[in-house]
Design a protein around this motif. Sequence first.
Motif, short mmCIF file in Angstrom:
data_model
loop_
_atom_site.label_atom_id
_atom_site.label_comp_id
_atom_site.label_asym_id
_atom_site.label_seq_id
_atom_site.Cartn_x
_atom_site.Cartn_y
_atom_site.Cartn_z
N ALA A 293 39.68 10.95 1.34
CA ALA A 293 38.70 11.37 0.18
C ALA A 293 39.31 11.19 -1.04
O ALA A 293 38.84 10.71 -2.07
CB ALA A 293 37.73 12.31 0.35
N GLY A 294 40.44 11.77 -1.16
CA GLY A 294 41.17 11.70 -2.36
C GLY A 294 41.67 10.57 -3.06
O GLY A 294 41.65 10.18 -4.10
N LEU A 295 41.94 9.55 -2.04
CA LEU A 295 42.25 8.23 -2.23
C LEU A 295 41.27 7.35 -3.06
O LEU A 295 41.33 6.80 -3.99
CB LEU A 295 42.92 7.30 -1.01
CG LEU A 295 44.10 7.85 -0.25
CD1 LEU A 295 44.43 7.20 0.98
CD2 LEU A 295 45.36 7.56 -1.34
N LEU A 296 40.24 7.70 -2.20
CA LEU A 296 38.65 6.85 -2.89
C LEU A 296 38.51 7.51 -4.39
O LEU A 296 38.18 6.79 -5.19
CB LEU A 296 37.59 7.18 -1.92
CG LEU A 296 36.32 6.48 -2.53
CD1 LEU A 296 36.39 5.11 -2.46
CD2 LEU A 296 35.18 6.69 -1.35
N ALA A 297 38.63 8.55 -4.56
CA ALA A 297 38.34 9.54 -5.92
C ALA A 297 39.34 8.84 -6.94
O ALA A 297 38.87 8.46 -7.81
CB ALA A 297 38.65 11.05 -5.81
N GLN A 298 40.60 8.65 -6.42
CA GLN A 298 41.48 8.05 -7.42
C GLN A 298 41.11 6.66 -7.80
O GLN A 298 41.37 6.41 -9.02
CB GLN A 298 42.93 8.16 -6.96
CG GLN A 298 43.58 9.42 -6.70
CD GLN A 298 44.72 9.25 -6.07
OE1 GLN A 298 45.36 8.35 -5.71
NE2 GLN A 298 45.34 10.47 -5.55
N GLN A 299 40.72 5.96 -6.96
CA GLN A 299 40.36 4.60 -7.09
C GLN A 299 39.03 4.48 -8.10
O GLN A 299 39.09 3.63 -8.99
CB GLN A 299 40.02 3.67 -6.14
CG GLN A 299 39.57 2.23 -6.45
CD GLN A 299 39.54 1.50 -5.08
OE1 GLN A 299 40.73 1.33 -4.53
NE2 GLN A 299 38.86 0.63 -4.77
N LEU A 300 37.95 5.27 -7.79
CA LEU A 300 36.78 5.42 -8.50
C LEU A 300 36.84 5.80 -10.07
O LEU A 300 36.04 5.47 -10.88
CB LEU A 300 35.67 6.09 -7.96
CG LEU A 300 35.19 5.51 -6.57
CD1 LEU A 300 34.22 6.35 -5.96
CD2 LEU A 300 34.75 4.24 -6.83
N MET A 301 38.03 6.66 -10.07
CA MET A 301 38.38 7.45 -11.66
C MET A 301 39.11 6.29 -12.40
O MET A 301 39.09 6.67 -13.68
CB MET A 301 38.97 8.64 -11.30
CG MET A 301 38.07 9.95 -10.94
SD MET A 301 39.02 11.53 -10.95
CE MET A 301 39.94 11.46 -9.59
N GLU A 302 39.74 5.28 -12.20
CA GLU A 302 40.54 4.47 -12.77
C GLU A 302 40.05 2.97 -12.55
O GLU A 302 40.16 2.51 -11.50
CB GLU A 302 41.91 4.61 -12.32
CG GLU A 302 42.44 6.05 -12.62
CD GLU A 302 43.99 6.40 -12.34
OE1 GLU A 302 44.32 5.40 -11.67
OE2 GLU A 302 44.46 7.16 -12.38
N PRO A 303 39.73 2.22 -13.62
CA PRO A 303 39.54 2.85 -14.97
C PRO A 303 38.04 3.05 -15.19
O PRO A 303 37.17 2.83 -14.36
CB PRO A 303 40.01 1.45 -15.89
CG PRO A 303 39.50 0.28 -15.07
CD PRO A 303 39.81 0.79 -13.41
N LYS A 304 37.79 3.77 -16.25
CA LYS A 304 36.26 3.79 -16.45
C LYS A 304 35.65 2.61 -16.88
O LYS A 304 36.16 1.61 -17.43
CB LYS A 304 36.14 4.86 -17.98
CG LYS A 304 36.49 6.11 -17.61
CD LYS A 304 36.44 7.08 -18.89
CE LYS A 304 36.80 8.48 -18.62
NZ LYS A 304 38.33 8.66 -18.43
N VAL A 305 34.51 2.51 -16.51
CA VAL A 305 33.80 1.17 -16.47
C VAL A 305 32.56 1.28 -17.62
O VAL A 305 31.74 2.24 -17.25
CB VAL A 305 33.29 0.90 -14.98
CG1 VAL A 305 32.40 -0.40 -15.21
CG2 VAL A 305 34.14 0.79 -14.09
N ALA A 306 32.55 0.26 -18.37
CA ALA A 306 31.26 0.30 -19.16
C ALA A 306 30.22 -0.69 -18.61
O ALA A 306 30.64 -1.84 -18.16
CB ALA A 306 31.49 -0.18 -20.57
N ILE A 307 28.90 -0.32 -18.49
CA ILE A 307 28.11 -1.15 -17.66
C ILE A 307 26.89 -1.54 -18.63
O ILE A 307 25.91 -0.75 -18.93
CB ILE A 307 27.42 -0.18 -16.53
CG1 ILE A 307 28.37 0.27 -15.63
CG2 ILE A 307 26.41 -1.11 -16.01
CD1 ILE A 307 27.89 0.99 -14.48
N PRO A 308 26.81 -2.83 -19.26
CA PRO A 308 28.16 -3.56 -19.48
C PRO A 308 28.65 -2.92 -20.79
O PRO A 308 27.57 -2.42 -21.56
CB PRO A 308 28.00 -5.00 -19.37
CG PRO A 308 26.52 -4.95 -19.32
CD PRO A 308 25.68 -3.52 -19.11
#
Length: 308
Positions: A293-308
């Motif tokens: 779960a920590g690995l997934l959290a790291q991926q989702l936190m980087e980078p921040k996404v502007a939609i759009p």
Amino acid sequence: MGKFGRNEGRALRFDLTDMRLFLTVVEQGSLTRGAEVMNLALASVSERISGMETSLGAQLLERNRRGVTTTAAGDAMIRHARLILDQVEQMRGELRTYGTGLKGRIRLLSNTAGLAALLPHQLGRFLVAYPDLSIDLHERPSTEIALAIAEGRADLGVVADVADLAALQTRLIAQDQLVVVASETHRISDQRSIAFVEIVGEPFVGLSDAALEAHLGERAARLGRQIYYRIQLRRIESVAMLVRSAVGIAILSEASAKDLAHLGLAIVPLQDRWALRRLYLCARDFSALTPHAGLLAQQLMEPKVAIP
């Protein structure tokens, strides 16, 4: 000395079946209906509940002619029983994955906006990179997600800032603008932006079982109104088709709507402050997550996404 004093140090004498039974009785509102759902005799149900109360040294239910209501101790029992039973199911599910060759399963909840624009690409990359991991993904309203994370019923959640996140750790991961989608002949089609109060009385085409619809319903209720859905569909493409036919308007995230312009639709941003929502990744404690779960959290936190 009261009941709690007499029962201090005594082992609790109830099991998972007792907890399931107790929750069923509470949900059904009576011992009789609870017994029917559990396929048990009424006397057996009554005896089990009484045994739990004796073991705990506290009354869990108030019995009356109309059924049962929980006491303060009963409310506490509900919270703990749900948490324990959820953890047991999660344990069973995770252990089953080992038998099928999987080595880890992550429990992820997301609101509509996260599912529409942020997660598909990110989760695809993650699952390709980690073929031994699997994800349980469910769509829920942000408020429900925050509660589930706080109670330990999921590892990670993607929520909008409308939820109470005070008890959780959060990381900003995206922004989400809500827009009105209408036919090109609709009265709002040439406007640069519009307030929710100006269109809440219009007929709507909605997404069925979507967390976004629950959020919009709450906003309408604050205005003393109720959204009138002429129809609700499961696919955004189907919603767009009926909007184009002038059946009604729809409110979608800008990320969901950006690919619909070629269909001859007007896309008008909502100007209300709440319509520009920040999306957060949340957890009870990021440092206490399982390694996968920590690995997934790291991926989702980087980078921040502007939609759009």
